[in-house]
Design an enzyme around this catalytic site. Sequence first.
Site, PDB file in Angstrom:
ATOM      1  N   CYS A 435       0.866  -1.223   0.155  1.00 28.65           N
ATOM      2  CA  CYS A 435      -0.152   0.075  -0.003  1.00 28.65           C
ATOM      3  C   CYS A 435       0.529   1.538  -0.017  1.00 28.65           C
ATOM      4  CB  CYS A 435      -0.973   0.049   1.283  1.00 28.65           C
ATOM      5  SG  CYS A 435      -0.514  -0.690   2.762  1.00 28.65           S
ATOM      6  N   ARG A 464       8.267 -10.820   5.451  1.00 25.35           N
ATOM      7  CA  ARG A 464       8.033 -10.390   6.773  1.00 25.35           C
ATOM      8  C   ARG A 464       8.722 -11.411   7.421  1.00 25.35           C
ATOM      9  NH1 ARG A 464       1.543  -9.344   6.480  1.00 25.35           N
ATOM     10  NH2 ARG A 464       1.606  -7.922   4.824  1.00 25.35           N
ATOM     11  N   GLN A 482       1.301 -11.507  -2.959  1.00 19.86           N
ATOM     12  CA  GLN A 482      -0.217 -11.326  -2.676  1.00 19.86           C
ATOM     13  C   GLN A 482      -0.809 -10.795  -3.968  1.00 19.86           C
ATOM     14  OE1 GLN A 482      -0.687  -8.319   0.348  1.00 19.86           O
ATOM     15  NE2 GLN A 482      -1.099  -9.816   2.073  1.00 19.86           N
ATOM     16  N   ASP A 484      -2.715  -8.585  -4.505  1.00 15.39           N
ATOM     17  CA  ASP A 484      -2.943  -7.282  -3.699  1.00 15.39           C
ATOM     18  C   ASP A 484      -3.277  -6.110  -4.782  1.00 15.39           C
ATOM     19  OD1 ASP A 484      -3.095  -5.759  -1.509  1.00 15.39           O
ATOM     20  OD2 ASP A 484      -1.234  -5.153  -1.329  1.00 15.39           O
ATOM     21  N   HIS A 486      -5.334  -1.814  -4.697  1.00 12.88           N
ATOM     22  CA  HIS A 486      -5.851  -0.835  -3.864  1.00 12.88           C
ATOM     23  C   HIS A 486      -6.721  -0.063  -4.718  1.00 12.88           C
ATOM     24  CE1 HIS A 486      -2.324  -2.077  -1.780  1.00 12.88           C
ATOM     25  NE2 HIS A 486      -3.232  -1.651  -0.565  1.00 12.88           N
ATOM     26  N   LYS A 565     -11.946  -3.537   8.838  1.00 10.72           N
ATOM     27  CA  LYS A 565     -11.781  -4.532   7.670  1.00 10.72           C
ATOM     28  C   LYS A 565     -12.738  -5.543   7.639  1.00 10.72           C
ATOM     29  CE  LYS A 565      -8.207  -6.993  10.001  1.00 10.72           C
ATOM     30  NZ  LYS A 565      -7.121  -7.709  10.075  1.00 10.72           N
ATOM     31  N   HIS A 615      -8.172  -1.275   0.476  1.00  8.70           N
ATOM     32  CA  HIS A 615      -7.320  -2.062   0.485  1.00  8.70           C
ATOM     33  C   HIS A 615      -7.914  -3.689   0.382  1.00  8.70           C
ATOM     34  CE1 HIS A 615      -4.138   0.192   2.648  1.00  8.70           C
ATOM     35  NE2 HIS A 615      -5.124   0.953   2.919  1.00  8.70           N
TER      36      HIS A 615
END
Length: 742
Positions: A435, A464, A482, A484, A486, A565, A615
């Site tokens: 993000c 991570r 991911q 991912d 946005h 979320k 997100h």
Amino acid sequence: MEVLIPAAFSVLFIIIGTLGGYFFGRARGRKDRIAVLSDQPQPVTSVVDRPKNDVQPPPVTAMVSQPKDEATMESIIPKRIKLFESIQAQQKAHIQSLPPESIKITLRDGQVMEGKKWITSPLEIAEEISKSLASKALIAEVSGTLWDMARPLERDCELKIFTFEDNKGRDTFWHSSAHILGQALEAKYGCKLCIGPCTTKEEGFYYDAYYGSLGLNDEHLKKIESEVEKAVKAKQCFERIEVSMEQALEIFSDNKFKIEIINELPIDKAITVYRCGNLVDLCRGPHIPNTSFVKAFRCLKASSAYWRGNKDRESLQRVYGISYPDKKLLQAYIKQQEEAKKYDHRLLGKSQELIFCHPYSPGSWFFTPNGARIYKKLMQFMENEYLERGYQEVITPNIFKMDLFEKSKHAGHYKQNMFLLEIEKEEYGLKPMNCPGHCEEFRHRPRSYRELPLRMAEFGVLHRNEASGALDGLTRVRRFVQDDAHIFCRESQLKDELKGVLDFIKYTYDIFGLSLDVELSTRPESYHGERATWDKAEAILTEALNEFGKPWQINEGDGAFYGPKIDFGVCNALKKKFQCATIQLDFQLPDYEQFDLHYNSEGKEGKRERPVMIHRAVFGSFERFFGILLEHYKGKWPFWLSPRQAIVCPVSEKSEAYALQVQERIRRAGYHIDVDTSDRSVSKKVREAQVAQYNYVLVVGEKEAKIDQVSLRARDTEDEDVTVMSIDDLLQFFKDEVEAFH
């Protein structure tokens, strides 16, 4: 064991030296975890600096067994109980002196019942509703605050009652079982108890404790179970008091681990302590009414752990357990676990030559050619959906200066779990999320309202720094990708965008045959932004979920630091639960104090407005989703996703040339197909192909070669179930198979 930092009381009474306030609490829902502990079943992250040492947790079986210090425990336990009872007596006397004013209690169905302040308890209300409910009721929720069933009500309230069938009731059941386990551990082995939560994302609970040189094995676990059985038969009540910090330090003066936790709590807040039999423990609560509710209990295993998840801290042992209110449920759980072991994705991944991990890079997995085929097909599936749904793919760097994560506020929450390095005397980090980079992608040039909604997607490689003890196959890793995305949009576009993402998630999981467990995770303690903004964001997500039409629950206090979320728990065919998809609503990152994102609004005046950010991830990480699917399908991949779609088995050497021709024609059509040119008999070739989970076996001999046909056998059919077809018909059949899934 859990710690509570309570909210303001409705009535404040102070009894000098003892009474630090009475009944209180804050709703935590499934976030009812220890204040300094993540809700994941993993080592605790250190939040204080301590002198380093070189203690390493040796293998449990390598430790030497020794008896507990009887004299020490015989003096410690009575002291704690005496202090507990003294404080409890004074608090009860104070409560009894208060006027029993009438209160109104509103139930879920809107029914209003009468009660008495400081007298009427949720258990009494449950008994008035039905004896059956009262016999199964585990905890209550009083105007949003989780509440012990026997704890008197304090004011007009809304009341909900939970049983084992509810997430909140089930989590409390396992949390209370951890206390029963802790009582057994302390009584039997004189250990220093540390933390004992329920494992939120899985089933069961654990308790970490310091045993010195004592090493637990299977024999110890059996003795622990016997000790637990005594506590259950004794029908011990869970009792609650509130204490000041000074009182807490006195009660737990012999336990440096509890002292460390206490010293980190705010000095102006009361602390809750629970008693169960001889166990007096620091805990947030609430708890089940008494130990007799636990009809079935099993110690699962013991493993090594570090205090606070820090390898330089004390070496602990963690005992895992599972419990149920019915012995049949325990039997079903054990059977399910035995079944799950057979289809563990790590075992299947190795046997099918899909994945492997190497000690050179723990937590980062290798995907073989067969594994990479599945991985790429999942990615292609997502890319096709992006094209259909109006997403634009971007690529951002893998490494950033830490300044970026300071700006986004992620550093304060994630830095300890990032891989950091120094380059030319500046601190950099491998990105743990996409993000911040996407915010920079948005703001690198002026934006117009005409571009919104801007749906920005990336298959970003993330890292991570998970503790080694927390790593768990493909479901908990250090390196992952991911799906991912946005979405930057106007506030007026939120409703449609959220509806679109919810539809996207439902469509995807329906294709893979996975069920969804939906939760709305609300404002955490360490939130950023204004409370009114959070209230608005939570209301927007609530409306979206209500229109979505699937059942959902509140998960109090488990939102991201920047916004509430929607989390989607996935249950595969083996009943294993994972958190995968997520939708997070963010009014904070676009703010001027962070990225100052804006777009030019419509109108001649050229007014600049701030976008809202969604997100979202559908698979979550490809690694975790891969592992879930491998277990879900039990290694029997559907044809469109399979790495071994077909194999050609020539009857003899004479038909090998034709078999290779068939392979080439099918490969050119875009399917993965092999040929078995070994000298084994055709029956053995077919059998081995079925064991290897090829979806289809194509047997060819001289007869098939002459008429350009194949004999088709499906993976799980009998030998005599054979279909003869031409190559063209076979290709059409394969095409129809793929299209049948999506």
